[in-house]
Scaffold this active site. Structure first.
Site, PDB file in Angstrom:
ATOM      1  N   THR A 122       5.069  78.529  13.809  1.00  0.00           N
ATOM      2  CA  THR A 122       5.471  77.760  12.629  1.00  0.00           C
ATOM      3  C   THR A 122       6.883  78.181  12.274  1.00  0.00           C
ATOM      4  O   THR A 122       7.114  79.330  11.896  1.00  0.00           O
ATOM      5  CB  THR A 122       4.518  78.059  11.459  1.00  0.00           C
ATOM      6  OG1 THR A 122       3.206  77.735  11.885  1.00  0.00           O
ATOM      7  CG2 THR A 122       4.881  77.248  10.234  1.00  0.00           C
ATOM      8  N   LEU A 153      -4.708  75.574  14.150  1.00  0.00           N
ATOM      9  CA  LEU A 153      -5.944  76.323  14.397  1.00  0.00           C
ATOM     10  C   LEU A 153      -6.356  77.136  13.179  1.00  0.00           C
ATOM     11  O   LEU A 153      -5.521  77.730  12.513  1.00  0.00           O
ATOM     12  CB  LEU A 153      -5.732  77.312  15.548  1.00  0.00           C
ATOM     13  CG  LEU A 153      -5.135  76.762  16.837  1.00  0.00           C
ATOM     14  CD1 LEU A 153      -4.848  77.900  17.804  1.00  0.00           C
ATOM     15  CD2 LEU A 153      -6.096  75.750  17.436  1.00  0.00           C
ATOM     16  N   HIS A 254     -13.450  74.564  -2.223  1.00  0.00           N
ATOM     17  CA  HIS A 254     -14.362  75.649  -2.562  1.00  0.00           C
ATOM     18  C   HIS A 254     -13.592  76.721  -3.326  1.00  0.00           C
ATOM     19  O   HIS A 254     -12.610  77.260  -2.818  1.00  0.00           O
ATOM     20  CB  HIS A 254     -15.000  76.230  -1.295  1.00  0.00           C
ATOM     21  CG  HIS A 254     -16.179  77.101  -1.599  1.00  0.00           C
ATOM     22  ND1 HIS A 254     -17.435  76.591  -1.837  1.00  0.00           N
ATOM     23  CD2 HIS A 254     -16.267  78.435  -1.780  1.00  0.00           C
ATOM     24  CE1 HIS A 254     -18.263  77.581  -2.126  1.00  0.00           C
ATOM     25  NE2 HIS A 254     -17.576  78.711  -2.092  1.00  0.00           N
ATOM     26  N   GLY A 256     -12.659  80.334  -5.144  1.00  0.00           N
ATOM     27  CA  GLY A 256     -12.820  81.707  -4.662  1.00  0.00           C
ATOM     28  C   GLY A 256     -11.717  82.590  -5.194  1.00  0.00           C
ATOM     29  O   GLY A 256     -11.071  82.261  -6.202  1.00  0.00           O
ATOM     30  N   CYS A 263      -1.211  82.203   7.339  1.00  0.00           N
ATOM     31  CA  CYS A 263      -0.484  80.928   7.239  1.00  0.00           C
ATOM     32  C   CYS A 263      -0.210  80.464   5.819  1.00  0.00           C
ATOM     33  O   CYS A 263       0.944  80.296   5.446  1.00  0.00           O
ATOM     34  CB  CYS A 263      -1.251  79.843   7.983  1.00  0.00           C
ATOM     35  SG  CYS A 263      -1.201  80.051   9.749  1.00  0.00           S
TER      36      CYS A 263
END
Ligand code: UDX
Length: 435
Positions: A122, A153, A254, A256, A263
């Protein structure tokens, strides 16, 4: 097809092994000789489900090799992938591309036949063009094109993501280079993977925009979770209620302890800096970064409140240290932000993790005690904090958990359990956004 993969880190190793699985002949080059020796010994430098089998199979069948030498593989490669690290630069949050440019300076003099030099890391927008300039400067005779082929990924699911991606993005500006990359990904035609061919800068930006958008969804739901706690609403129902709208989608909603990993934190920060630099500041992504930092502080306050206002002298059992399950990666893990302040204020922490303990030792305060067995971690604890949702923590024998503990405080920062049954079992149960 001959491929040289420069960098045998997470991206390089997974991509190299998977290209070999597609039938290409791949040489992974890494300057870290001890890593290369380890790989040649059949030992993986990272924990990634399924990776060891693919590496072993392709090494045995002669399609995958590891070396520290650039000569001998780059010259014959039709595609030279650059997959070295681009960490956040200290101080300003920009991605540090010096490893990319160092690698390119080593590759350039070795290019013999036509090859495509592909950025897999990246990298900031404009890097591919800069790579082309460096190669021409070092080796004016080189017959090459550059390309940008970002990966999407997820750690812990990298092999299946590679084999069945949502899309392949290829930034190229020559027909010849496009054909080479299309040929490489031809095995994915069978599963009808869309291939998006764009300009170099567009491909580079797609990677940042994808990560920033996903991080935005997470920070958004974490803000909604705080509001849910204040007004007595349930964030899971809110997430479902909005996510069933096809325009919004259910994934990445979600709540958290905030996003971590190699990333999202790095790429959101880099995008903020790039946007500033080009005079088009991204206030949304800037807020995403701030909300994520605030979420970690909120988690510390949550633990403190659950312990009656002070963690001093309390024994806290921590389940999970890595930033997500199925990895041993500790980079930007919420545990690194949440646990040290608790230790500083006198908490006694005993922690466990299925694969992260070795990595965690170097990054967390020395006073933390590490225990392999989940239930032993709980012995005599005043409170348990579930920090990473590994499968083994999803189906705990809760009677045993209670029996082992001295107290009854259960702080579930991943909302694995349901509040009502936990209360019936006699836990003082706290989670995120379920007022
Ligand atoms: C991410 C991207 O998903 C991937 O496409 C990119 O190539 C690299 O970055 P990864 O960091 O491996 O992959 O993990 P991911 O599963 O996306 O989770 C990232 C972080 O977000 C984790 O800390 C996770 O716990 C958190 N997360 C994710 C949430 O808090 N809520 C969610 O709903 C989803």
């Amino acid at each position: 097809m001959n491929i040289a993969m420069i960098g045998a880190g997470y991206v390089g190793l997974v991509s190299g092994a998977c290209f070999a699985e597609f039938g290409a002949s791949v040489t992974c080059v890494d300057v870290d000789a001890s890593k290369v020796a380890r790989l040649n010994d059949g030992r993986m430098p990272i924990y990634e489900p399924g990776l060891d089998e693919i590496v072993q199979r392709n090494v045995e069948q002669g399609r995958l090799r590891f070396t520290s030498e650039f000569d001998g593989c780059v010259g014959d490669a039709e595609l030279v992938f650059v997959a070295v690290g681009t960490p956040s630069r200290r101080g300003d949050g920009h991605a540090d591309v010096s490893f990319v440019y160092d690698a390119v300076r080593q590759i350039a003099p070795l290019l013999r036949n036509y090859s495509v030099v592909v950025d897999k890391s990246t990298v900031p927008i404009g890097t591919a063009r800069q790579v082309a300039r460096i190669i021409t400067e070092v080796n004016p005779e080189a017959d090459f094109d550059v390309a940008s082929n970002p990966e999407f990924l997820r750690e812990g699911a990298a092999i299946s993501d590679f084999m069945r991606p949502d899309r392949i993005v290829i930034g190229v500006e020559s027909q010849r280079a496009e054909e080479k990359l299309r040929a490489l990904y031809r095995p994915l035609n069978l599963v009808e993977v869309p291939i998006l061919v764009t300009r170099l800068e567009t491909a580079e930006l797609i990677k940042y925009a994808a990560n920033a958008f996903l991080a935005t969804k997470i920070s958004f739901i974490n803000e909604m979770a705080a509001l849910c706690e204040a007004v007595g609403a349930d964030v899971h129902d809110v997430a479902r209620g909005i996510g069933l709208d096809g325009r919004i989608g259910r994934k990445f909603l979600h709540p958290g302890p905030g996003f971590g990993g190699s990333c999202f934190p790095k790429d959101t920060l880099a995008l903020v800096r790039t946007a500033q630099e080009f005079g088009t500041p991204s206030r949304i992504v800037q807020s995403v970064v701030e909300v994520n930092a605030a979420q970690r502080r909120r988690m510390i306050a949550k633990i403190r409140n659950a312990l009656g206002g002070s963690e001093a002298g309390k024994v806290i059992a921590v389940l999970g240290l890595t930033y997500k399950p199925e990895t041993d990666d500790m980079r930007e893990s919420p545990s690194l932000a949440i646990l040290p302040p608790l230790v500083e204020k006198g908490a006694r922490i005993r922690a466990t993790d299925p694969h992260g303990i070795e990595e965690a030792r170097g990054h967390l305060p020395d006073s933390i005690e590490y225990v392999e067995d989940v239930y032993e971690t709980l012995d005599g604890a005043d409170a348990v904090v579930l920090l990473t949702e590994w499968n083994v923590y999803r189906g705990l024998d809760l009677e045993e958990v209670k029996g082992r503990m001295r107290g009854n405080v259960f702080i579930d920062l991943r909302n694995v359990y349901e509040p009502a049954p936990m209360a019936s079992l006699g836990f003082e149960y706290t989670c995120v956004g379920r007022g």
